[in-house]
Design a protein around this motif. Structure first.
Motif, PDB file in Angstrom:
ATOM      1  N   LEU A 338     140.338  39.030  33.759  1.00 59.37           N
ATOM      2  CA  LEU A 338     139.568  37.947  33.147  1.00 59.37           C
ATOM      3  C   LEU A 338     138.077  38.170  33.398  1.00 59.37           C
ATOM      4  CD1 LEU A 338     141.704  34.813  34.127  1.00 59.37           C
ATOM      5  CD2 LEU A 338     141.676  36.025  31.941  1.00 59.37           C
ATOM      6  N   ASN A 339     137.308  38.091  32.324  1.00 56.75           N
ATOM      7  CA  ASN A 339     135.847  38.154  32.425  1.00 56.75           C
ATOM      8  C   ASN A 339     135.336  36.719  32.418  1.00 56.75           C
ATOM      9  OD1 ASN A 339     133.200  38.996  32.469  1.00 56.75           O
ATOM     10  ND2 ASN A 339     133.123  39.438  30.268  1.00 56.75           N
ATOM     11  N   GLU A 340     135.402  36.071  33.587  1.00 58.56           N
ATOM     12  CA  GLU A 340     135.147  34.622  33.652  1.00 58.56           C
ATOM     13  C   GLU A 340     133.643  34.325  33.637  1.00 58.56           C
ATOM     14  OE1 GLU A 340     138.767  32.737  36.101  1.00 58.56           O
ATOM     15  OE2 GLU A 340     137.639  34.245  37.222  1.00 58.56           O
ATOM     16  N   GLU A 341     133.348  33.266  32.950  1.00 61.68           N
ATOM     17  CA  GLU A 341     131.971  32.789  32.829  1.00 61.68           C
ATOM     18  C   GLU A 341     132.006  31.329  32.441  1.00 61.68           C
ATOM     19  OE1 GLU A 341     130.066  34.939  29.731  1.00 61.68           O
ATOM     20  OE2 GLU A 341     131.683  34.605  28.283  1.00 61.68           O
ATOM     21  N   ALA A 342     130.853  30.697  32.381  1.00 60.81           N
ATOM     22  CA  ALA A 342     130.778  29.299  31.950  1.00 60.81           C
ATOM     23  C   ALA A 342     131.092  29.220  30.454  1.00 60.81           C
ATOM     24  CB  ALA A 342     129.391  28.733  32.236  1.00 60.81           C
ATOM     25  N   THR A 343     132.125  28.469  30.122  1.00 58.83           N
ATOM     26  CA  THR A 343     132.608  28.395  28.745  1.00 58.83           C
ATOM     27  C   THR A 343     132.788  26.940  28.346  1.00 58.83           C
ATOM     28  OG1 THR A 343     133.797  30.480  29.052  1.00 58.83           O
ATOM     29  CG2 THR A 343     134.433  29.128  27.168  1.00 58.83           C
ATOM     30  N   ASN A 344     132.357  26.623  27.152  1.00 59.74           N
ATOM     31  CA  ASN A 344     132.525  25.266  26.627  1.00 59.74           C
ATOM     32  C   ASN A 344     133.799  25.226  25.788  1.00 59.74           C
ATOM     33  OD1 ASN A 344     132.232  22.845  24.861  1.00 59.74           O
ATOM     34  ND2 ASN A 344     130.284  22.658  25.967  1.00 59.74           N
ATOM     35  N   TRP A 379     135.045  27.149  33.963  1.00 56.07           N
ATOM     36  CA  TRP A 379     134.934  28.540  34.407  1.00 56.07           C
ATOM     37  C   TRP A 379     136.149  29.298  33.888  1.00 56.07           C
ATOM     38  CZ3 TRP A 379     130.958  31.132  35.986  1.00 56.07           C
ATOM     39  CH2 TRP A 379     131.120  32.370  36.613  1.00 56.07           C
ATOM     40  N   ALA A 380     135.930  30.090  32.831  1.00 55.32           N
ATOM     41  CA  ALA A 380     137.070  30.744  32.174  1.00 55.32           C
ATOM     42  C   ALA A 380     136.586  31.955  31.394  1.00 55.32           C
ATOM     43  CB  ALA A 380     137.770  29.759  31.242  1.00 55.32           C
ATOM     44  N   ASP A 381     137.540  32.731  30.895  1.00 50.99           N
ATOM     45  CA  ASP A 381     137.271  33.877  30.038  1.00 50.99           C
ATOM     46  C   ASP A 381     137.135  33.364  28.608  1.00 50.99           C
ATOM     47  OD1 ASP A 381     137.444  36.137  28.378  1.00 50.99           O
ATOM     48  OD2 ASP A 381     138.579  37.243  29.883  1.00 50.99           O
ATOM     49  N   ALA A 382     135.936  33.453  28.046  1.00 48.36           N
ATOM     50  CA  ALA A 382     135.684  32.877  26.723  1.00 48.36           C
ATOM     51  C   ALA A 382     136.562  33.536  25.658  1.00 48.36           C
ATOM     52  CB  ALA A 382     134.203  33.028  26.367  1.00 48.36           C
ATOM     53  N   ARG A 383     136.720  34.868  25.737  1.00 50.78           N
ATOM     54  CA  ARG A 383     137.547  35.563  24.752  1.00 50.78           C
ATOM     55  C   ARG A 383     138.999  35.102  24.846  1.00 50.78           C
ATOM     56  NH1 ARG A 383     140.874  39.795  25.264  1.00 50.78           N
ATOM     57  NH2 ARG A 383     141.365  41.037  23.400  1.00 50.78           N
ATOM     58  N   ASN A 492     139.769  22.131  39.170  1.00 51.85           N
ATOM     59  CA  ASN A 492     138.929  23.045  39.943  1.00 51.85           C
ATOM     60  C   ASN A 492     138.214  24.079  39.075  1.00 51.85           C
ATOM     61  OD1 ASN A 492     141.100  24.601  39.222  1.00 51.85           O
ATOM     62  ND2 ASN A 492     141.685  25.183  41.307  1.00 51.85           N
ATOM     63  N   ARG A 493     138.441  24.062  37.759  1.00 52.69           N
ATOM     64  CA  ARG A 493     137.703  24.953  36.859  1.00 52.69           C
ATOM     65  C   ARG A 493     136.595  24.223  36.103  1.00 52.69           C
ATOM     66  NH1 ARG A 493     138.986  30.103  35.935  1.00 52.69           N
ATOM     67  NH2 ARG A 493     140.826  30.893  37.015  1.00 52.69           N
ATOM     68  N   ILE A 494     136.432  22.939  36.358  1.00 54.68           N
ATOM     69  CA  ILE A 494     135.350  22.179  35.716  1.00 54.68           C
ATOM     70  C   ILE A 494     134.049  22.436  36.464  1.00 54.68           C
ATOM     71  CG2 ILE A 494     134.615  19.903  34.943  1.00 54.68           C
ATOM     72  CD1 ILE A 494     137.218  20.952  33.710  1.00 54.68           C
TER      73      ILE A 494
END
Length: 528
Positions: A338-344, A379-383, A492-494
């Motif tokens: 996972l390429n995690e980043e700030a994702t809306n 906090w998640a992988d946008a793709r 916990n990902r918010i």
């Protein structure tokens, strides 16, 4: 339906194999329990093995029993020396020693012999004969002693000696079928006869007690021998079960090794063929687009244009299938990073809805967006998030008939997380087919009959990607009412929403509702 039939067939084969193995185990246990009590020739080897082990146990207790026999024999010779001549006493004691030596030599010889080759009946008769000789030796001592009774003291001595010697005989011959009788009956006959000749009431009572005592010790020896045989049976059963468990473990290890080899071969195949398949497919797609757009000149035949479009669609479908298989393989192998980043989440839903809007319009299906405002980033992988939503929207479009509606919702969960919900007005999924739909390459009966062609990998990929984000995936469906799928991402990902820092260094008032988040948008740290 075909996948279900294959699974039912595999289940039937496994059940038959388990039942067959269970029948063999139960039969083996029954054979072992038959033991010595079965007259059937089928269990002759089991009977011999148990009989040999019982005789072996008899030989193991003989050294200590013979030592006790010699000690009591010496004591008896010492006590009776005042009534017998030294020659008679010496001959009697020498006979006892000779009997003990022969018994000890026989037991050692039996212990060194191969138990599978010995004549068990012959050896048991030999041991019982030696036991009878020891009983006759005790009886002869009492028979040689002169008969007298001063105030009943001799009858008490006889009775006491009978108890002691019968107990000694029980200890040494309890593992023989008639060992206690052979050891105690000769002496008991002499004692009972002498007590009856005395003619007193106490002596007659003691004679009756002696007979009861011999019967009691013989019965007790029989019970102990039966318990020992039962112990041997349970030990044999345990050994049999251990062998079966070892065999099952070996089969399991072999199956695991084969599965690992197959998985390694699959990984190597996918790693090798991914490039080999994608390269020609990209060429097919690129050249078919060039021909379809008539870049190099017009096509004078309309059939050629139709064929080129078919080639392009088939190539695109095949490339999508290869990509899905590779994605699922990487997820199952734990190699999907996972390429995690700030994702809306709301923006990902809007982008996915725009991508599927044209296809929904062509099919005359209405897409309804319901987004909760002011959702913070996660906090998640946008793709991966876009792939989850696109796969769910694509599935919903497959099953929703013309004129239907699809609702795409994004909002808060009751636990403080966020969710994506996609609900359609399609035909629904039978409850018993939901596990099939969620399995790899699984398709329900309605999907096979009415939906567009698919691979059955969309939902498994979605489910795996959501679980990699520590989320949960839920599918709800009712026949003729539609289907709803919900992907939930935990609290916990918010990410926290922080107010801007002004130039003068004082904090401005945070926006309403922002206090409940504890993370910065630009920080990768997660909530505890």
């Amino acid at each position: 339906m075909q996948n279900q039939a294959v699974k039912n067939s595999d289940k039937t084969i496994v059940q038959r194999r388990v039942a067959h193995e269970g029948d063999k185990s139960r039969q083996a246990v029954r054979n072992l329990r038959s033991g010595l009590n079965s007259p059937s020739k089928t269990h002759a080897s089991t009977k011999n093995r148990f009989a040999a082990e019982v005789l072996l146990r008899h030989t193991q207790v003989q050294p200590r029993a013979l030592l006790a026999f010699l000690i009591f024999a010496a004591l008896g010779a010492y006590i009776t020396q005042h009534a017998l001549t030294p020659l008679v006493t010496g001959i009697w004691f020498g006979t006892c020693v000779f009997t003990a030596v022969i018994t000890l030599a026989s037991t050692r010889h039996f212990g060194k012999t191969d138990l599978q080759l010995v004549n068990l009946d012959k050896w048991e008769n030999t041991f019982q004969l030696l036991t009878l000789l020891k009983g006759i030796a005790w009886a002869s001592l009492l028979l040689l002693h002169p008969l007298f009774d001063a105030n009943g003291s001799f009858s008490i001595v006889l009775f006491t000696a009978t108890i002691v010697i019968t107990a000694l005989a029980f200890g040494s011959a309890r593992y023989l079928k008639y060992g206690v009788l052979f050891a105690a009956v000769p002496m008991a006959l002499v004692v009972v006869g002498r007590l009856l000749l005395m003619g007193t009431v106490p002596s007659i009572g003691m004679a009756v007690l002696v007979i009861a005592l011999v019967v009691f010790f013989q019965t007790l020896g029989k019970i102990i021998r039966a318990f020992h045989i039962e112990y041997l049976e349970s030990k044999a059963e345990r050994d049999q079960l251990i062998m079966e468990l070892e065999s099952a473990r070996a089969i399991s290890e072999e199956a695991r090794r084969r599965a690992e080899d197959a998985n390694l071969a699959k990984s190597r195949f996918l790693a090798t063929m991914s490039h080999e398949l994608r390269t020609p497919l990209n060429a097919i797609l690129g050249f078919s687009e060039v021909i379809s757009n008539e870049v190099m000149g017009p096509l004078n035949n309309e059939y050629y244009k139709e064929y080129i479009n078919d080639i392009h669609r088939s190539g695109a479908h095949l490339l999508k299938l290869i990509n899905e298989i590779l994605d699922l393989s990487r997820v199952e192998a734990g190699r999907y990073e996972l390429n995690e980043e700030a994702t809306n989440l709301a923006h990902a839903a809007e982008e996915s809805q725009q991508m599927m809007k044209l296809k929904a319009s062509e099919k005359n299906v209405t897409l309804v967006m319901q987004l909760q405002p002011d959702l913070p980033q996660i906090w998640a992988d946008a793709r991966a998030i876009r792939q989850v939503i696109l796969n769910l929207l694509s599935n919903a479009l497959k099953f929703t008939p013309s004129g239907g509606t699809i609702w795409l919702k994004v909002g808060w969960t009751s636990g403080g997380g966020q969710y994506v919900s996609i609900k359609d007005t399609g035909p629904g999924i039978p409850e018993d087919e939901i596990p099939i739909v969620l399995s790899s390459f699984g398709q329900g009966s309605i999907a096979i009959k009415s939906a567009e062609q698919g691979t059955g990998l969309g939902l498994p990929i979605v489910q795996a990607l959501v679980h990699m984000h520590d989320g949960t995936f839920e599918l709800k469906s009712k026949l003729r009412e539609g289907t709803e799928v919900i992907a939930t991402f935990p609290r916990n990902r918010i990410l926290e929403v922080m107010p801007a820092i002004p130039v003068d260094g004082t904090l401005s008032q945070p926006p309403s509702g922002a206090n409940k988040y504890r993370k910065k948008v630009n920080a990768p740290s997660m909530m505890g």
